[in-house]
Enzyme design. Structure first.
Site, PDB file in Angstrom:
ATOM      1  CD  GLU A   1      32.480  35.677  37.922  1.00 13.59           C
ATOM      2  OE1 GLU A   1      32.487  36.577  37.231  1.00 13.59           O
ATOM      3  OE2 GLU A   1      33.369  35.453  38.797  1.00 13.59           O
TER       4      GLU A   1
ATOM      5  CG  HIS B   1      34.950  37.873  48.957  1.00 11.82           C
ATOM      6  ND1 HIS B   1      34.872  39.179  48.541  1.00 11.82           N
ATOM      7  CD2 HIS B   1      35.655  37.238  47.872  1.00 11.82           C
ATOM      8  CE1 HIS B   1      35.543  39.407  47.468  1.00 11.82           C
ATOM      9  NE2 HIS B   1      36.088  38.186  46.774  1.00 11.82           N
TER      10      HIS B   1
HETATM   11  C1  TPP Z   1      32.908  38.774  39.987  1.00  9.11           C
HETATM   12  C2  TPP Z   1      34.356  38.114  40.514  1.00  9.11           C
HETATM   13  N1  TPP Z   1      34.844  37.026  40.214  1.00  9.11           N
HETATM   14  C3  TPP Z   1      35.945  36.658  40.676  1.00  9.11           C
HETATM   15  C4  TPP Z   1      36.328  37.239  41.777  1.00  9.11           C
HETATM   16  C5  TPP Z   1      37.591  36.470  42.385  1.00  9.11           C
HETATM   17  N2  TPP Z   1      38.919  37.326  42.020  1.00  9.11           N
HETATM   18  C6  TPP Z   1      39.383  37.989  43.064  1.00  9.11           C
HETATM   19  S1  TPP Z   1      40.696  38.973  42.502  1.00  9.11           S
HETATM   20  C7  TPP Z   1      40.660  37.927  41.147  1.00  9.11           C
HETATM   21  C8  TPP Z   1      41.489  38.094  39.920  1.00  9.11           C
HETATM   22  C9  TPP Z   1      41.768  39.491  39.498  1.00  9.11           C
HETATM   23  O1  TPP Z   1      42.607  39.715  38.438  1.00  9.11           O
HETATM   24  P1  TPP Z   1      43.123  40.985  38.129  1.00  9.11           P
HETATM   25  O2  TPP Z   1      41.801  41.832  37.587  1.00  9.11           O
HETATM   26  O3  TPP Z   1      44.044  40.875  36.992  1.00  9.11           O
HETATM   27  O4  TPP Z   1      43.438  41.638  39.437  1.00  9.11           O
HETATM   28  P2  TPP Z   1      44.836  41.719  40.194  1.00  9.11           P
HETATM   29  O5  TPP Z   1      44.358  40.508  41.269  1.00  9.11           O
HETATM   30  O6  TPP Z   1      45.875  40.965  39.384  1.00  9.11           O
HETATM   31  O7  TPP Z   1      45.219  42.891  40.884  1.00  9.11           O
HETATM   32  C10 TPP Z   1      39.667  37.216  41.221  1.00  9.11           C
HETATM   33  C11 TPP Z   1      39.138  35.997  40.006  1.00  9.11           C
HETATM   34  C12 TPP Z   1      35.865  38.257  42.466  1.00  9.11           C
HETATM   35  N3  TPP Z   1      36.319  38.897  43.349  1.00  9.11           N
HETATM   36  N4  TPP Z   1      34.675  38.831  41.774  1.00  9.11           N
END
Ligand code: TPP
Ligand code: TPP
Ligand code: MG
Ligand code: MG
Lengths: 335, 325, 325, 335
Positions: C60, C129
């Protein structure tokens, strides 16, 4: 330690004389600023680059006027090296209305859009992603502009560093990151709180970048790696990160005598002062003592004049206080 | 009794609690050997050693994350965020993690930690090193917010904050670091959530915080000379907010003036104003007036900064104009 | 005229401006191929291509830093922060960099950018959230803050925000994404800093924002049945704040009730209350009452979340109780 | 790809049967949770680990009861694997007062301090520094506790990742970072926005750490690298970062069908499903079909019972709403 072969032609003697002049100008300007701080004319805080001039000067020499500089709170040198006149910079340190930002920014936020100095940033790390944004804009608009972003060794441990490096790499942005490794944060030695020896160079591979280190007290060497990195960026080959080793002669900020540093370390680095070193080199290359003395005189004249002009500046008034929060020029938050 | 500066009081307050409780630890940038950039932590490394007083990298998220993880597992960390403006780089750990986790876990976790920081202007440091962020913290459910205005209060409120089982944002007005007063010897422990009535008057109540407190007091003296007799209340703690004392003192005079260093919008004075006009509306004799820094970033130049932050003169003029209209 | 959901209006507003101005670019997480986690950006990648609509890593600070750097060099970026709670991880770029840099540089730089984000509760997403962060932004000098409450306003205010030369925080109430109304065809461009009077009454003025607007309207209907005739004003823009409309409408009824989704302390309602009791104190006929989420983190369970966020019922009860006391 | 020699003895068959049971429990629990979401009983969002069970199960098997888990919004598996009973976890997803946090946290914030599950965190990256803090506390108090912190591939590009890794390294903290690389962020492929191929392992050197990769669909392999890393941490040898490659069978969150992924990729990974694979291995190692069927039946019984018990939970009331903002149990912000 990998160094890349520059795709650039070396400087001729005239160019090197100009590079010498720049270094001297940065040095004398900051010495004057320090004197004026002792006279209580410079208010607030300020952070000097004494000893680190070869980096700001060497990199600036490798930039086109349309390129962009992103500097830190330790940004006098980077600002002046891009051709910003001394008077408004000094006046800004004095808080006068003829200051570069009319006194509203202060020493830590020197900005001259006209000269491509796109701000000096005082929160560690923030300007790395911002420089990416400028680089993105150049890429998007198809100009050949390059963003150059300076930061310190201690700044490599903050989150924004990581985000910016990855971002620049994946978007192949025309941005050159320059880490000025002067060994110290404020009063803490960076290696004591950093997992690797070379805080920038040893992390380049985490972003798919080449590890580039350079002697930051050698303006020619700095110029060469910078010119190569800038050329790559301009050619659409993406970002680079340069780590330039150097040392600040004084303390972290104006009030700090820097006593936490071992005398021997300070002495060692004073012996590597980039300016006498460059002086010697110029003589070896055929410059005359007279030429160098004339440059020195000229710089002193410039600093003296700036001092007078800056001091003559007025005290900023309420009109400036309430101006330019918004693009309409005003500060009203209500209709 | 000893003369103590505000900055010395910080170290004394921390030392008092570190002596008392082995689980109190302290971390931050340049807090150890250097004694802090504001010299507020001088002597702590020497007395308590490098295991309890630890210098960190420039990694504010790591600093506060470490404090949070340590607090949830039995330590009582004090973390320094050098300038309060830097809260912005670690705000997630403060507002989304530290502040919410007790509630989200239905009370399974407790966060006895203190985050102290140099707050506000007056030192000509410019917009990124001068802002007053007490309201950033006050706005967040789950944080306590403490802002002392004297060396003695620094010690007592620091002790209370460290002993408090909840996370406390402890904001030290940078403009006050050099102020000096007599401070009693021995242990000092104060109580969070208590405002202090510093002066009693009958015409108007001035409510101030941090660096604005001495200015409000001075203004009250001048106003007394003009025949306007003011109560002055030092809020000291924004959360918990001592509404008992505040409402009582405001009711008594019927007029409220807030003196706030923060830029205007959504400042604590607005909150207080809304509480007053909800709960003691019929006790009010006239408008509630807020004296704040205008809603602008703080400029660096001394002349400009002095114009921006409420001055004694501005307080006096505003109050007297409003009382005489 | 076409029926449009709030979420569809987002994409339509952005598309309208991207068609008009080549320098408008859009970046964020999963906004491209995926069309946004709330499906608010469906079709934009297809129409404008991957150079103008770009997916980013989960970074971000990089997203907003990029937006800022691009804005200062001639682009007009729209950046998405997926959930408004995530502003906390990039708050420095917003408050210390974007908000202050124009002022600090004495007007040398301009930041025509929009940061849009899903704001607030109602979807049972829990404390990290669901929070309503409009006041985080309102508090910061240098930011404009826009919160639409209908699909048509989404388009018009989005267009106005993109065309505005200042940085705009554009908050989309997640609870409204599925709401659907008729929206005129063709270009829609609204004006920032204008509140809307949605209903005119004579007894009390309800001022609401975002997801609270339809609730305030419903409550006003019910209150009318009880003989309490309410004006309802949709604030729409916290900065600039349309104090002309607000003060006029509040003066007219003599009573102000704010309906705020945010937790209580330092909410915009407090600010408005303080403006009212400073500027039109003598027009007030009774207490100013704020109806807010209690000052707690938002719980996840549906039953708990419904209790926390102001409901039509709570608005009705609070207003009628206060009006009848 | 470097793997370290574990300093730990391999599991015997009984332990492996237990590890099988854990994986099955995670699988069946989440399948049930998904069914109940389709019945509109699970409110809000939830993120399943279907396909990734070998990691949560393998790591948990290597932990002592006093060790700490830090999980993400995708934390059902990590929570259950530490021994937290199914009923309160399921009830939490249903928003009932018998939920693990009485409905106040929800699916994304599962926490059971009693079982060392020190929270599930829904803002990407935040829990990495927090896990460092717990590890610091163990180090400070001289306990032998280790903090284990799970996160996804996409989470390696956020600032907090960088700060935490450096911090853990310089303080030599007993923390083990486990990156579950399931190739995808929400709907974006991580390699498309990441400067290196292996987002965690390729960055280990930036923190002076060894690069450790493991097949995340092989519970035994996961167990072995985790046990080795935990042993190092316990011995005061500092942090490790493990990258475990895996795949989620379903979409990112409950409502996502995951259609952005190529069918062939999904098929490939379904074929590598850790559970049938472990099933086969157990048979090879001498377990009987009957034993495995009995385990399966037992897990089904547990899930069924939890379903009944969770559904029987009450609706949380206003007392819970206003409880435990503060350590005094209340929510008052005023005196
Ligand atoms: C700071 C922040 N940015 C964006 C999000 C939204 N978000 C939640 S899960 C996710 C993807 C995460 O991917 P990864 O780290 O590969 O974990 P996975 O969900 O595949 O287990 C995002 C972008 C968030 N929760 N926090
Ligand atoms: C986020 C943040 N944390 C801390 C500081 C305070 N600070 C200012 S300069 C500095 C040291 C920076 O060291 P380095 O990056 O090596 O740069 P140098 O000052 O040596 O040029 C610190 C800690 C800051 N400005 N921003
Ligand atoms: Mg340095
Ligand atoms: Mg992933």
């Amino acid at each position: 330690m990998t160094t890349t072969t520059p795709a650039v032609s070396p400087m001729d003697l005239d160019e090197k004389l100009a590079l010498y002049r720049t270094q001297l100008a940065l040095r004398f300007f900051e010495q004057r600023a320090y004197d004026m701080f002792l006279e209580n004319l410079v208010k607030g805080t300020s952070h000097l680059s004494l000893g680190q001039e070869a980096i700001a000067a060497g990199v600036a020499a490798a930039m086109k006027p349309t390129d962009w500089t992103f500097a830190t709170y330790r940004g006098h040198a980077h600002t002046l090296a891009r051709g910003v006149p001394m008077t408004p910079v000094l006046a800004e340190l004095l808080g006068r209305s003829n200051g570069l930002m009319a006194g509203k920014g202060g020493s830590m936020h020197l900005t001259s859009v006209e000269h491509g100095v796109m701000g000096s940033y005082a929160i560690i790390g923030a300007h790395l992603p911002i420089a990416c944004g400028a680089a993105w804009s150049a890429q998007f608009r198809g100009t050949d502009q390059v963003a150059v972003c300076f930061f310190g060794d201690g700044s490599t441990n903050i989150g924004a560093f990581h985000e910016a490096l990855n971002f620049a790499a994946i978007w192949k942005l025309p941005v050159v990151f320059v880490c000025e490794n002067n060994l110290w944060m404020e009063y803490t030695r960076t290696t004591e709180v950093t997992a690797v020896e070379n805080p920038a160079a040893d992390r380049a591979s985490a972003y798919g970048l080449e590890s580039i280190m350079v002697d930051g007290n050698d303006a020619d060497a700095v110029y060469e790696v910078a010119a190569a990195a800038i050329a790559r960026a301009r050619a659409g080959e993406g970002p680079s990160m340069i780590e330039a080793k150097t040392y600040r002669h004084g303390g972290h900020s104006r009030a700090d005598p820097g006593k936490y540093r071992p005398d021997s370390e300070v002495a060692e680095w004073l012996a590597k002062d980039p300016i006498p070193r460059y002086h010697t080199r110029l003589l070896e290359l055929g410059a005359t003592e007279d030429q160098l003395v004339e440059i020195e005189r000229d710089v002193v004249r410039e600093v003296d004049l700036a001092t007078e002009e800056a001091k003559a500046g007025g005290v900023p008034g309420e009109d400036l206080l309430m101006k330019d929060v918004w693009a309409d020029g005003g500060s009203s938050w209500r209709n | 009794m000893a003369q103590l500066t505000f900055r010395e009081a910080i170290a004394r307050g921390i030392a008092q609690e570190m002596r008392r409780d082995e689980s109190v630890v302290f971390l931050g940038e340049d807090i150890g050997a250097a004694g802090g950039v504001f010299k507020g932590t001088v002597g702590l490394l020497e007395e308590f050693g490098g295991v309890r007083v630890r210098d960190t990298p420039i990694s504010e998220q790591a600093i506060l994350g470490a404090a949070m993880g340590a607090a949830m597992t039995g330590l009582k960390p004090i973390a320094e965020i050098m300038f309060a403006d830097f809260f912005a780089v670690c705000w997630d750990i403060v507002v989304n993690e530290i502040a919410k986790s007790r509630y989200m876990t239905n009370g399974q976790m407790t966060f006895p930690l203190v985050i102290r920081s140099g707050n506000g202007g007056g030192l000509r440091f410019g917009a990124q090193h001068s802002q007053s962020v007490e309201n950033w913290a006050m706005m967040v459910p789950g944080l306590k917010v403490v802002v002392p205005s004297t060396p003695e209060d620094v010690i007592g409120l620091m002790a209370a904050s460290i002993r408090d089982p909840d996370p406390v944002i402890f904001l030290e007005a940078k403009a006050l670091y050099s102020t000096k007063t007599d401070v009693p010897d021995g242990e000092i422990v104060d109580t969070l959530g208590t405002a202090k009535v510093l002066r009693s008057g009958s015409n108007a109540t001035l409510v101030a915080l941090g660096a604005m407190v001495p200015k409000a007091l001075k203004a009250a003296e001048e106003l007394a000379g003009q025949g306007i007799d003011c109560t002055v209340v030092d809020v000291r703690s924004l959360v918990p907010l001592d509404t008992q004392t505040l409402l009582r003192e405001i009711s008594a005079t019927g007029r409220l003036f807030t003196v706030e260093e923060n830029p205007r919008l959504c400042g604590w004075g607005g909150e207080l104003s809304s509480i007053v006009s909800e709960e003691i509306f019929y006790d009010l004799d006239g408008p509630i007036v807020r004296i704040t820094t205008p809603h602008i970033p703080l400029p660096a130049a001394d002349a400009l900064e002095d114009m921006a932050i409420p001055s004694v003169e501005r307080i006096v003029t505003t109050v007297s104009k409003s009382m005489n209209s």
